[in-house]
Design a protein around this motif. Structure first.
Motif, short mmCIF file in Angstrom:
data_model
loop_
_atom_site.label_atom_id
_atom_site.label_comp_id
_atom_site.label_asym_id
_atom_site.label_seq_id
_atom_site.Cartn_x
_atom_site.Cartn_y
_atom_site.Cartn_z
N SER A 88 10.94 -43.51 -26.00
CA SER A 88 9.75 -43.14 -26.11
C SER A 88 8.58 -43.89 -25.47
N ILE A 89 7.70 -43.51 -24.55
CA ILE A 89 6.95 -44.37 -23.97
C ILE A 89 5.39 -43.80 -24.50
N ASP A 90 5.15 -44.92 -25.45
CA ASP A 90 3.80 -44.47 -26.31
C ASP A 90 2.66 -45.76 -26.54
N ARG A 91 2.75 -46.58 -25.76
CA ARG A 91 1.86 -47.64 -25.42
C ARG A 91 1.38 -47.62 -24.21
N PHE A 92 0.11 -47.77 -24.15
CA PHE A 92 -0.48 -47.83 -22.58
C PHE A 92 -1.66 -48.63 -22.71
N THR A 93 -1.59 -49.81 -22.12
CA THR A 93 -2.50 -50.76 -22.06
C THR A 93 -3.76 -50.27 -21.70
N TYR A 94 -4.92 -50.29 -22.35
CA TYR A 94 -6.33 -49.95 -21.77
C TYR A 94 -6.70 -50.58 -20.47
N LYS A 95 -7.08 -49.70 -19.26
CA LYS A 95 -7.62 -50.28 -18.13
C LYS A 95 -9.10 -49.92 -18.03
N ASP A 96 -9.60 -48.77 -18.31
CA ASP A 96 -10.94 -48.42 -17.91
C ASP A 96 -11.24 -46.97 -18.60
N LYS A 97 -12.50 -46.71 -18.34
CA LYS A 97 -13.03 -45.48 -19.14
C LYS A 97 -14.27 -45.10 -18.21
N ALA A 98 -14.65 -43.52 -18.11
CA ALA A 98 -15.75 -43.12 -17.50
C ALA A 98 -16.37 -42.00 -18.27
N GLU A 99 -17.50 -41.46 -17.92
CA GLU A 99 -18.05 -40.47 -18.51
C GLU A 99 -19.17 -39.67 -17.57
N LYS A 100 -19.05 -38.46 -17.54
CA LYS A 100 -19.96 -37.49 -16.77
C LYS A 100 -20.15 -36.25 -17.30
N PRO A 101 -21.34 -35.51 -16.99
CA PRO A 101 -21.69 -34.42 -17.24
C PRO A 101 -20.70 -33.48 -16.45
N VAL A 102 -20.49 -32.20 -17.07
CA VAL A 102 -19.65 -31.11 -16.62
C VAL A 102 -20.46 -29.88 -16.73
N LYS A 103 -20.10 -28.86 -16.10
CA LYS A 103 -20.59 -27.50 -16.23
C LYS A 103 -19.65 -26.43 -15.74
N ASP A 104 -18.75 -25.67 -16.46
CA ASP A 104 -17.86 -24.52 -16.10
C ASP A 104 -17.97 -23.37 -16.88
N ALA A 105 -16.84 -22.81 -16.83
CA ALA A 105 -16.78 -21.38 -17.74
C ALA A 105 -17.18 -21.57 -19.01
N HIS A 106 -17.24 -22.80 -19.66
CA HIS A 106 -17.28 -23.00 -20.95
C HIS A 106 -19.03 -23.48 -21.35
N GLY A 107 -19.54 -23.49 -20.17
CA GLY A 107 -20.80 -23.99 -20.15
C GLY A 107 -21.39 -25.62 -19.93
N LYS A 108 -22.28 -25.99 -20.51
CA LYS A 108 -22.51 -27.73 -20.16
C LYS A 108 -21.76 -28.26 -20.93
N GLY A 109 -21.40 -29.65 -20.86
CA GLY A 109 -20.95 -30.40 -21.64
C GLY A 109 -20.75 -31.76 -20.99
#
Length: 694
Positions: A88-109
């Motif tokens: 099992s490969i179940d531990r992944f050392t944290y590297k980075d994160k990001a966040e952005k607005p989206v808009k698609d078939a489900h609307g804004k998010g």
């Protein structure tokens, strides 16, 4: 083809416990040293859910409600890989994160991405999207990339492996899988509970379903599933552990990743909620509608009450049925269904000349007799099944679905074989048959029947040239679309009933039916829980029938259908007892009086056309069991218990005052307000209340 790591289509109990072992002492299995983290390095959420990640990219799910945040799970390795050698490969050392607005078939998010790398050189990127329109419903996709030059042999991936922590009050659950014992879709989760919920075949002719599993306690629930627009051969295991109730999504699909190659999971979700599973399925329905899969709006005739000739069984006579039509109409019924037995065999679908000696001419005359009696005609059919010895098999063995070893796939109920729905000659054959039934014989509806219709096994017939064996599984919904479209082309108001005999309806088939029954319920409880489930999956005004009332508790429990907004149906025989062995379905004078009352109530209230309010009550934990339907400004409540003496609560009231009537007994029950919404009640079996604003 049996997926790797599965037994009877399911994940081993030991395997799931291992997946969940990242939760501290989750099931008596200690987490590896340093595995479980106590602090979040990244968090993402909305007003309903919060998802936290630790340094190993394990995650925790929390419910946000009424200004508080409650952790439903502990940190655990929720998204993992299993290699071909079992590692099992179940531990992944944290590297980075990001966040952005989206808009698609489900609307804004907003979309959140977090990335980490394992010691084995696998880079994991988790993308989570939360939409403004669907609070608490986190859409997820995970990508694994082999950063090394050495190939990586992967056996399976797992997402959303979580344990909903115990609160001391127990758990209830919804599972969307199908089983040959026709078990309840909604069950308590007690010690030892272990249900793999494989979405392929769990028996030769029982498979597929709705790819969602939901588990809840009195204050909160947790659900996972996939939102792909075609069925997928995944498992959604649900298991009881000492720490709580564990869920996960697992896909057993061997693939080799060369250096630099990537594997991306299905579009999946994890969601949180209060009360029972209804809100999860309701949101799932809306999300899938955004993606192009939605149940059609039923025609008005879909809501009309039904008489079925099945009380006369396969050995009916035309004279018996025609002799019952006037009585059926007289007691208030509006459909007459000719069930199994009109044909020489499943597959050939030739008319039985003992019953219809002039063949088409007699069938056309029979249909006219139904219409002359003031009823609508509907015909039973079991597409995709063909019996041994039929002309069809003699002339078209190429239509058969074949397993990997070249053997046929059995349909047990009729001792028949599966035909391949992805094979063009199979499609053409059934299209011509539907045109004849609707366009030539004059039927106004179809009753499509059989547990085999819900799901199919992968097809290995070399004559079909399938790109992949699973193509057949994923294209089953296209076959039902063909049947539905053909019927509606012949008659734009045609009712196409889909009755998969006790299975948990395959959601991907639901856009191609406009009438769904309880499908051979084993109890009144199943009538009610299936109604709640299908109203969530198809909409609050779905044309859902309680199936033959003779299948309910005591054979007369109309209340379980009428009270939840279901359509009444019966298979009574008259003037005799019918032909079913050891059963008497005769409409005696005593039964007739009761049948008339209930059918009259159904026709008067027409609650099936109202909006079922499944979010108001918890079918597992609320006592007595309660349901509500809203129609024309009124609220209709249904309470069920063997016997009850105590208060009942009327939820969902919005006007200043309401007058209450027990509409079965025509008895005034006083008044309530949204604040003072409880009344004393004493009843056996059921209490039906109409609340009218004043």
């Amino acid at each position: 083809m049996k997926p790797q790591g599965l037994t009877s289509g399911g994940l081993h109990r030991r395997g799931l416990l291992a997946l969940l072992s990242g939760t501290v002492i989750a099931s008596g299995l200690m987490a590896r040293s340093g595995f479980a983290q106590s602090a979040a390095v990244a968090s993402f959420g909305d007003d309903a859910v919060m998802l936290d990640f630790d340094l190993g990219l394990g995650s925790r799910v929390s419910l946000r409600a009424r200004g508080t945040t409650v952790a439903l799970t502990d940190f655990a390795p929720s998204e993992t890989l299993i290699l071909a050698d079992g590692k099992s490969i179940d531990r992944f050392t944290y590297k980075d994160k990001a966040e952005k607005p989206v808009k698609d078939a489900h609307g804004k998010g907003r979309a959140f991405t977090i990335r980490g790398v394992s010691a084995e050189g696998v880079e994991k990127t988790v993308q989570i999207t939360l939409y403004d329109s669907y609070p608490g419903f986190a859409v997820t996709r995970v990508t694994y990339r082999n950063t090394r030059s050495t190939p990586l042999d992967i056996a399976s991936w797992t997402s959303h492996a979580h344990i909903l922590k115990a609160s001391g009050a127990g758990f209830w659950s919804f599972s969307g899988s199908s089983h040959d014992d026709r078990r309840d879709w909604v069950q308590p989760v007690k010690a030892g509970f272990d249900q793999p919920n494989f979405m392929g075949m769990n028996a030769s002719d029982y498979g597929s379903g709705t790819p969602v599993v939901d588990v809840w306690r009195p204050d909160a629930g947790l659900a996972v599933g996939h939102i792909e627009t075609a069925p997928k051969l995944i498992s959604l295991p649900l298991i009881a552990t000492p720490a709580g109730a564990g869920v996960a999504i697992r896909y057993d699909h061997a693939v080799t990743l060369a250096g630099g190659d990537s594997l991306t999971t299905l579009d999946t979700f994890v969601s949180v909620h209060t009360r029972d599973y209804f809100s999860t399925l309701d949101t799932y329905r809306k999300v899938m509608a955004d993606r192009g899969l939605a149940a059609p709006k039923p025609p008005a005739s879909s809501y009309e009450p039904v008489w079925c000739a099945w009380g006369y069984q396969r050995n009916f006579t035309v004279e018996e049925i025609e002799g019952t039509l006037a009585k059926a109409r007289d007691v208030g019924l509006k459909w007459a269904v000719l069930d199994d037995g009109w044909q020489t065999s499943e597959g050939d679908w030739h008319l039985d000349t003992k019953k219809f000696p002039r063949k088409d001419a007699d069938m056309i005359a029979f249909v006219r007799s139904i219409k002359a009696a003031g009823l609508r005609p509907r015909l039973w059919l079991a597409p995709l099944a063909t019996d041994p010895g039929t002309d069809l098999l003699h002339d078209h063995t190429d239509m058969l679905l074949l397993n990997q070893d070249g053997a046929v796939q059995n349909v047990t109920w009729w001792n028949a074989f599966y035909l391949c729905p992805a094979y063009q000659p199979t499609k053409d054959y059934h299209k011509a048959l539907i045109r004849k039934i609707i366009g030539e014989w004059g039927y106004e509806g179809l009753k499509l029947d059989g547990q085999h219709m819900n799901g199919v096994a992968p097809c290995y017939n070399p004559a079909h040239n399938h790109a992949r064996p699973e193509e057949f599984v994923e294209q089953l919904q296209d076959f039902w679309k063909l049947i539905y479209d053909t019927a509606r082309e012949a008659n734009p108001e045609a009712v196409v009933e889909f009755c998969p005999c006790g299975t948990s309806y395959a959601f991907h088939n639901l856009p191609y039916t406009n009438h769904v029954p309880a499908s051979d319920p084993l109890s009144s409880w199943q009538v009610r829980l299936k109604g709640k489930s299908l109203k969530a999956l198809m909409g609050g005004d779905a044309a859902y029938a309680g199936d033959h009332v003779e299948l309910s508790d005591g054979g007369n429990d109309f209340a379980s259908t009428v009270g939840i907004g279901g359509i009444v149906s019966t298979k009574f025989a008259w003037p005799g007892p019918g032909h079913e062995k050891n059963e008497n379905y005769q409409l005696t004078p005593e039964r007739e009086a009761l049948w008339r009352k209930w059918i009259g109530l159904y026709n008067d209230k027409q609650l099936a056309t109202g909006q079922y309010r499944g979010e108001l009550y918890d079918i597992g934990f609320d006592t007595p069991e309660a349901h509500a339907v809203e129609k024309n400004g009124k609220l209709y409540y249904a309470f069920y218990a063997d016997a009850w003496a105590g208060e009942v609560e009327l939820r969902g009231l919005t006007q200043k005052r309401y007058k209450l009537v027990d509409y079965f007994n025509d008895k005034a029950l006083g008044e309530v307000t949204p604040v003072a919404n409880r009344i004393p009640a004493r009843f056996e079996r059921f209490l039906l209340i109409e609340a009218t604003p004043i």
